[in-house]
Scaffold this motif. Structure first.
Motif, PDB file in Angstrom:
ATOM      1  N   LEU A   1      25.885  34.724  50.609  1.00  0.00           N
ATOM      2  CA  LEU A   1      26.772  35.220  51.647  1.00  0.00           C
ATOM      3  C   LEU A   1      27.113  36.613  51.307  1.00  0.00           C
ATOM      4  CD1 LEU A   1      29.086  32.268  52.482  1.00  0.00           C
ATOM      5  CD2 LEU A   1      27.126  32.840  53.717  1.00  0.00           C
ATOM      6  N   GLY A   2      26.607  36.995  49.928  1.00  0.00           N
ATOM      7  CA  GLY A   2      26.982  38.424  49.676  1.00  0.00           C
ATOM      8  C   GLY A   2      28.580  38.658  49.495  1.00  0.00           C
ATOM      9  N   GLU A   3      29.148  37.584  48.873  1.00  0.00           N
ATOM     10  CA  GLU A   3      30.764  37.631  48.377  1.00  0.00           C
ATOM     11  C   GLU A   3      30.703  38.473  47.144  1.00  0.00           C
ATOM     12  OE1 GLU A   3      31.992  33.814  50.950  1.00  0.00           O
ATOM     13  OE2 GLU A   3      32.079  33.932  48.936  1.00  0.00           O
ATOM     14  N   ASP A   4      31.788  38.944  46.814  1.00  0.00           N
ATOM     15  CA  ASP A   4      32.043  39.582  45.751  1.00  0.00           C
ATOM     16  C   ASP A   4      31.859  38.820  44.179  1.00  0.00           C
ATOM     17  OD1 ASP A   4      33.008  41.963  44.079  1.00  0.00           O
ATOM     18  OD2 ASP A   4      34.900  41.314  44.149  1.00  0.00           O
ATOM     19  N   LEU A   5      31.077  39.593  43.246  1.00  0.00           N
ATOM     20  CA  LEU A   5      31.011  38.994  42.132  1.00  0.00           C
ATOM     21  C   LEU A   5      30.955  40.163  40.904  1.00  0.00           C
ATOM     22  CD1 LEU A   5      30.155  36.457  40.311  1.00  0.00           C
ATOM     23  CD2 LEU A   5      27.698  36.937  40.753  1.00  0.00           C
ATOM     24  N   ASN A   6      31.967  40.005  40.109  1.00  0.00           N
ATOM     25  CA  ASN A   6      32.196  41.054  39.087  1.00  0.00           C
ATOM     26  C   ASN A   6      32.540  40.405  37.944  1.00  0.00           C
ATOM     27  OD1 ASN A   6      34.898  40.386  39.110  1.00  0.00           O
ATOM     28  ND2 ASN A   6      35.215  41.549  40.874  1.00  0.00           N
TER      29      ASN A   6
END
Length: 330
Positions: free
Chosen positions: A269-274
């Protein structure tokens, strides 16, 4: 004995890993299903299709649904707290909360479970290393959640998901105290519980489940996978873990959910990953490893796990009651 313990631990670990993978993907499939279904429709589909799958599996394996009023009363209560209520709260919450964050918030289930267990006295034998692991895992979820950086995710949607996590903890404890280890196969219990949950959610469908649906291919696939893999299979595995290892061990699976849900949310889904999220997941995994460590069982735990006839045999031998010797097992 050591080999048996090692095999049992390995089998339990595999069940936990599979349960975490399936349960962790629940939030992805829920978000996709919500693109064409209302929250209550998603909830009812999960319960009804999941119930159908487990009922078929139950009878195919030679078992039947439980009978008797007392056991069904317990099943209905468990169905409300473990299925109908949390499924609905997750569906409502994920209208405004990303799938990855939903998995992170659900990871508070083990903490609720331990607090409830300590309150009820069922976790008196909890070893310090396991308690430390639970707290460490919760710290990892906080690192992933980063409430000091979040602005809009702490609204009603997040509170609904936290409520679902607490509901799971109540359900696991209740199931462990009233349903498991009572002579009824877990497949029968899990099938019956989803049948009861289907009835509970069906009562609410006229209130908020009659909205128009958009049954596109993605929505249909998501609903089926959510119902079969992430509800029927996952729920039965949860029952097996509660039966074999206890409610707290079942709730510990919740600590693995952020890893799965955050990764799936980022990739699909292209959610934030950092870096902060990856660090938090590492802390979660360390905490889970600590909670999985097994030591010498407490006296209460040993009594729960020892068959009644063996306990009786020991007591008879201690009292030198020779007339009861024919009842000894070989």
């Amino acid at each position: 004995m050591t080999d048996n313990n090692g095999t049992r631990a390995l089998r339990g670990g595999v069940r936990v890993a599979v349960l975490a993978l399936l349960w962790g993907s629940t939030f992805l499939w829920t978000e996709l299903a919500l693109r064409g279904l209302s929250p209550l429709q998603v909830t009812f589909a999960r319960c009804a299709i999941g119930a159908l799958v487990l009922v078929v599996a139950c009878y195919a394996s030679g078992h039947r649904l439980p009978t008797g009023g007392p056991v069904w009363r317990h099943i209905v209560v468990a169905a409300f707290f473990c299925n109908a209520l949390p499924f609905a709260l997750f569906s409502v919450g994920q209208q405004t909360v990303d799938s990855g964050l939903a998995g992170v918030l659900n990871a508070t289930t083990p903490l609720w479970s331990v607090i409830l267990g300590l309150t009820l006295g069922s976790e008196r034998g909890l070893r310090p290393v396991r308690l430390a692991g639970l707290l460490l895992g919760f710290t990892g979820t906080i690192v992933i959640f980063a409430p000091w950086r979040t602005t809009g995710a702490t609204g009603w949607g997040a509170l609904a998901i936290l409520g679902a996590a607490a509901s799971y903890a109540i359900a696991f404890t209740y199931m462990g105290r009233t349903l498991v280890r009572r002579g009824t196969p877990t497949i029968s219990l899990s099938a019956a519980q989803l049948v009861a949950a289907s009835g509970l959610t069906a009562l609410a469908v006229p209130i908020g489940g009659l909205d128009a649906i958009d049954p596109g291919p993605t929505v249909l696939v998501a609903a089926v996978v959510l119902s079969v893999c992430c509800t029927a299979v996952t729920f039965h595995l949860t029952y097996r873990i509660i039966n074999d290892e206890g409610a707290t061990d079942a709730a510990v699976v919740g600590y693995l959910l952020p890893v799965v849900s955050v990764l799936l949310g980022a990739v699909v889904l292209g959610e934030d990953l950092n870096v902060r999220v990856v660090l938090g997941m590492a802390v979660v995994l360390l905490g889970v490893g600590m909670t999985r460590r097994q030591g010498a069982p407490s006296n209460a735990s040993a009594r729960r796990r020892t068959p009644a006839h063996q306990v009786a045999g020991v007591r008879r031998r201690a009292g030198n009651v020779s007339s009861e010797q024919p009842h000894r097992t070989g």
